[in-house]
Design an enzyme around this catalytic site. Structure first.
Site: not given
Length: 380
Positions: A286, A70, A68
């Site tokens: 992450d 972000d 992930d």
């Protein structure tokens, strides 16, 4: 293997996920979506013998290797300019990070994480770096890698390779450590700080972190005068050593043109430059997401309930051209009236809108949905 996945969803106004759902085929999935019209819908990265069972009874059969990225985790300077908070009681605009409303004293404060083109481009850069690690360092074929826009501020990358499905949490943590450069020892890649040991030859084409550090260090030398580089270097080596390094910039660029010449740097400067190179070259993934072997992921090509944008499945070759403010906007253009608490200026589908503050606005439905999902507008 849809029948081995667990599915879950949130409905509008619901704060608890409905999960442990097993579906036999795509038709059952489509019927579920039509029936519940979910705000968010997810599927497991893992495969289970019994997806519908409680977690301790599912029988884990392996999981995709997922990542992930972000923009909210990248510490971008643009955040200060466009993130903010809103009081859910009196609808007052508040600074980002506010815990209580300065107007009514209420504690129901919503933090609004806005997204801009800079956020998306920065997240794309991290995806490219991640793909370089996966394909170059780990030898994963591009055909085994999928890239999805999250529908909000980032991207999801998944590796579906039978060779990796059974990796446990410890193994996945080792992969994240490599990608993040955690605990990286430059000497193990031929870059010792002890000048006596410079007997190796270096090339910008070297594999893995060895070549990655060399290429990134060269770029940092070229960018010595950029505030993003100079400020960090000064913190590490002091103003005096930084000025000396700056005075050597042109000669360093000349000597480093064909290959890196680490021996031209003082040990302390070398350590600092390598530390910055690690920060620049790593991909900001992450760790918690990647090491969670039971993680649920947003279902690709469904709407993200935080924006109304499509969590679009992408072709990695076309990532550079992807513009979520055009390509992920799927709601209709019909005008809608909304009362907007606050909205920064935004370009969506090629048109500029806003900024708006405490005003009644007539906007396309796709923008109205974004504002409603963010909790910063109400239907008029």
């Amino acid at each position: 293997m849809i029948e081995r996945r667990e599915f879950g969803y949130f409905t509008f106004g619901q704060k608890i996920m409905v999960r442990h759902i097993s579906l036999k085929n795509p038709s059952e999935l489509f019927n579920l979506i039509r029936k519940v019209t979910p705000l968010h819908i997810y599927h497991s990265a893992a495969y289970y013998q019994y997806p519908q069972a409680p977690m301790e009874e599912k029988v884990w059969l392996g999981a995709e290797l997922i990542f992930d990225i972000d923009a909210d985790h990248l510490n971008l300077p643009c955040k200060e300019g466009h993130d903010f908070s809103v009081c859910e009681d009196c609808r007052s605009l508040l600074p980002s990070g506010s815990e209580r409303c300065s107007n009514c004293g209420g504690a129901r404060v919503r933090r609004v994480e806005w997204v801009c083109e800079n956020c998306i481009e920065a997240a794309k850069k991290e995806v490219y770096k991640l793909l370089d690690f996966l394909e170059g360092d780990f030898g994963i074929p591009p055909s085994k890698i999928s890239v999805n826009f999250s529908g909000n501020r980032g991207f999801h990358v998944a590796v579906n390779d039978e060779k990796l499905l059974m990796l446990d949490q410890t193994s996945r943590k080792e992969i994240t450590d490599h990608i993040l450069g955690s605990g990286l020892d430059p000497s193990l890649h031929g870059i010792p700080v002890d000048r006596k040991r410079y007997a190796l030859t270096f090339s910008y084409a070297d594999a893995s972190w060895r070549g990655r550090l060399a290429r990134t260090a060269f770029e940092l030398i070229k960018d010595l005068q950029k505030p993003s580089v100079s400020e960090r270097l000064i913190k590490l080596i002091g103003k005096r050593e930084y000025n000396k390094l700056l005075g050597l910039k042109e000669s360093l660029l000349t000597s480093w043109l064909e290959s890196p010449k680490w021996e031209a740097l003082k040990p302390d400067v070398l350590k600092a430059l390598v530390a910055l190179a690690i920060e620049e070259a790593r991909s900001m993934i992450d760790t918690i997401v990647t090491t969670d072997i039971h993680r649920l992921l947003r279902l690709a090509n469904t709407l993200n309930g935080k924006t109304g944008f499509l969590a679009k499945k992408l072709d990695a070759d076309n990532l550079e051209q992807f513009n979520p403010f055009v390509d992920a906007v799927v709601m209709p253009e019909d005008p809608s009236k909304v009362h907007v608490v606050y909205m920064p200026k935004i370009n969506i589908r090629g048109e500029w809108y806003g900024p708006y503050r405490n005003t009644l606005a007539r906007v396309p439905t796709f923008l109205a949905v974004l504002l409603l999902c963010k909790g910063i507008a109400t239907l008029a």
